[in-house]
Design a protein around this motif. Structure first.
Motif, short mmCIF file in Angstrom:
data_model
loop_
_atom_site.label_atom_id
_atom_site.label_comp_id
_atom_site.label_asym_id
_atom_site.label_seq_id
_atom_site.Cartn_x
_atom_site.Cartn_y
_atom_site.Cartn_z
N UNK A 1 21.27 77.85 81.00
CA UNK A 1 21.24 78.60 79.74
C UNK A 1 21.79 77.74 78.60
N UNK A 2 22.85 77.00 78.87
CA UNK A 2 23.40 76.10 77.84
C UNK A 2 22.48 74.91 77.60
N UNK A 3 21.93 74.35 78.67
CA UNK A 3 21.06 73.19 78.57
C UNK A 3 19.77 73.53 77.82
N UNK A 4 19.22 74.71 78.08
CA UNK A 4 17.94 75.08 77.48
C UNK A 4 18.06 75.31 75.98
N UNK A 5 19.24 75.67 75.51
CA UNK A 5 19.41 75.85 74.06
C UNK A 5 19.15 74.55 73.31
N UNK B 1 12.06 77.95 76.04
CA UNK B 1 13.16 78.89 76.29
C UNK B 1 13.69 79.44 74.97
N UNK B 2 13.71 78.63 73.93
CA UNK B 2 14.15 79.10 72.62
C UNK B 2 13.19 80.16 72.08
N UNK B 3 11.90 79.97 72.28
CA UNK B 3 10.93 80.96 71.83
C UNK B 3 11.11 82.28 72.58
N UNK B 4 11.32 82.21 73.87
CA UNK B 4 11.52 83.41 74.68
C UNK B 4 12.80 84.12 74.23
N UNK B 5 13.86 83.36 73.98
CA UNK B 5 15.13 83.95 73.55
C UNK B 5 14.96 84.67 72.22
#
Length: 85
Positions: free
Chosen positions: A62-66, A72-76
């Motif tokens: 979760x930290x790495x994907x930021x 992952x940013x688009x999904x978030x």
């Protein structure tokens, strides 16, 4: 994709530990029955360790994907938009 290497390493670690746990349960069940602390035996200890390792890997990703994963940013962002509505 240069940032995929650490993800593969973390995934391989968690999956490898899962396989080790499964193999030990199958091949040497007596080893997992050894009591460690009170009612906690080695099998339960390994499962708890695997759970902690999985949670740590999830937190790390979760930290790495930021920083490194635009999908992952688009999904978030889409989940945050749905949460506001």
């Amino acid at each position: 994709m240069p940032h995929a290497r650490p993800i593969v390493a973390v995934l391989a670690t968690v999956f490898g530990f899962y396989l080790l746990n499964s193999l030990l349960a199958t091949a040497v069940p007596g080893l997992l029955a050894v009591r460690l602390l009170g009612a906690v035996n080695a099998g339960i200890g390994l499962v708890l360790l695997l759970s902690a390792l999985s949670l740590a890997a999830t937190h790390w990703y979760a930290r790495h994907s930021r920083k490194h994963d635009p999908l992952a940013a688009q999904v978030r962002v889409s989940f945050e938009r749905e949460g506001r509505q």
